[in-house]
Design an enzyme around this catalytic site. Structure first.
Site, PDB file in Angstrom:
ATOM      1  N   LYS A  13       0.856  -1.178   0.000  1.00 49.63           N
ATOM      2  CA  LYS A  13       0.000   0.000   0.000  1.00 49.63           C
ATOM      3  C   LYS A  13       0.894   1.231   0.000  1.00 49.63           C
ATOM      4  O   LYS A  13       1.713   1.410   0.908  1.00 49.63           O
ATOM      5  CB  LYS A  13      -0.902  -0.010   1.240  1.00 49.63           C
ATOM      6  CG  LYS A  13      -1.834   1.195   1.349  1.00 49.63           C
ATOM      7  CD  LYS A  13      -2.730   1.048   2.572  1.00 49.63           C
ATOM      8  CE  LYS A  13      -3.667   2.234   2.705  1.00 49.63           C
ATOM      9  NZ  LYS A  13      -4.570   2.089   3.882  1.00 49.63           N
ATOM     10  N   ASP A 108     -14.391   2.723   8.358  1.00 51.96           N
ATOM     11  CA  ASP A 108     -14.800   2.765   6.948  1.00 51.96           C
ATOM     12  C   ASP A 108     -15.097   1.351   6.450  1.00 51.96           C
ATOM     13  O   ASP A 108     -14.642   0.951   5.384  1.00 51.96           O
ATOM     14  CB  ASP A 108     -13.709   3.426   6.102  1.00 51.96           C
ATOM     15  CG  ASP A 108     -14.186   3.749   4.681  1.00 51.96           C
ATOM     16  OD1 ASP A 108     -15.409   3.898   4.474  1.00 51.96           O
ATOM     17  OD2 ASP A 108     -13.336   3.841   3.778  1.00 51.96           O
TER      18      ASP A 108
END
Length: 274
Positions: A13, A108
């Site tokens: 990432k 989220d």
């Protein structure tokens, strides 16, 4: 990528260079994400391995999951059979229970952040907007997290961080993520698994938020929507579907205090369903 030290394939990432250039605190928050994520060790949570930097670009390495996202599964199959939703719910709530015990919220949750491996194991990923639950961690760490969060809030100038369809009502009006907001988001995810659609829709942002605060709005209509959209082979009128609907209704109540307060409690309840 291949991690030569671990000798295994990993996912990477990246933090975009323009984000680093525009925000000097971005790297510190990236480090905080790693520190938070590494608190959690569970088969239903993607493991985070390391933090590094290449040509000025920070990156995280994490467990590579060979499979697909829950979003892709729903997009291709529509509503899922009750036993499949039960399995997803068990794994998701177990992951949340472990994270919340470590003082970490996700903030989220959505099908895109839930990965299904080839062996059927669900894994929660992307704690990118995770927050420390107040009081659950040492004071020094709590203060550091609060300072980072205050900086982020100031920079965003009131913008909402998250995905509105899955966010709890209190988050939509600027409140912080909490264990109960994660529970709300998990309820919306399970609703979508059971029906193939998310429970709220409106023509304007204001109307959308109003529906989120309306205690009479879906998921009371879960059974009706499921009957219309579910695959022919799925059973939508069985006892299991009714039990799941009742649980989802509790998880998605507009007022945080009206929702179950513990993912561990919910994991135990859903485990008794079968």
């Amino acid at each position: 990528a291949m991690d030569c030290l671990l000798g295994e394939q990993v996912a990477v990432k990246l933090l975009r260079p323009e984000v680093v250039a525009a925000d000097p605190q971005a790297f510190e928050r990236f480090t905080q994400e790693l520190r938070l994520a590494r608190r959690i060790t569970h088969r239903n949570v993607v493991r985070t391995h390391d933090l590094g930097e290449s040509d000025g670009v920070p990156f995280l390495t994490m467990e590579y999951v060979q499979g697909t996202s829950l979003a892709s599964v729903i997009a291709s199959r529509g509503a899922l059979p009750s036993p499949a939703v039960l399995s997803i719910g068990k794994q998701l709530l177990r992951a949340l229970a472990v994270a919340h015990e470590q003082g970490v919220t996700h903030g989220d949750l959505k099908p895109q952040n839930l990965l299904i491996g080839a062996n059927g194991v669900l894994k929660v990923t992307d704690f990118g907007v995770a927050r420390l639950i107040r009081g659950a961690v040492p004071e020094r760490e709590r203060r550091a997290a609060e300072a980072a969060e205050a900086s982020l809030v100031a920079r965003l100038a009131g913008a909402v961080v998250g995905t509105p369809e899955y966010m709890a009502p209190e988050q939509l009006i600027g409140g912080p993520a909490s264990a109960r907001s994660d529970i709300y988001a998990a309820g919306v995810v399970l609703y979508e698994c059971l029906t193939g659609v998310t429970p709220y829709s409106a023509d304007t942002p204001a109307a959308f938020i109003a529906r989120k605060f309306d205690a009479t709005a879906p998921p009371a209509a879960t059974r009706l929507v499921a009957t219309r959209r579910v695959a022919p082979e799925a059973e939508t009128t069985d006892i299991l579907a009714s039990e799941l609907e009742a649980l989802i209704a509790e998880m998605t109540r507009p007022e945080p205090g009206d929702r179950p307060g513990s993912a561990a409690e919910l994991a135990e309840r859903i485990g008794r369903m079968g």
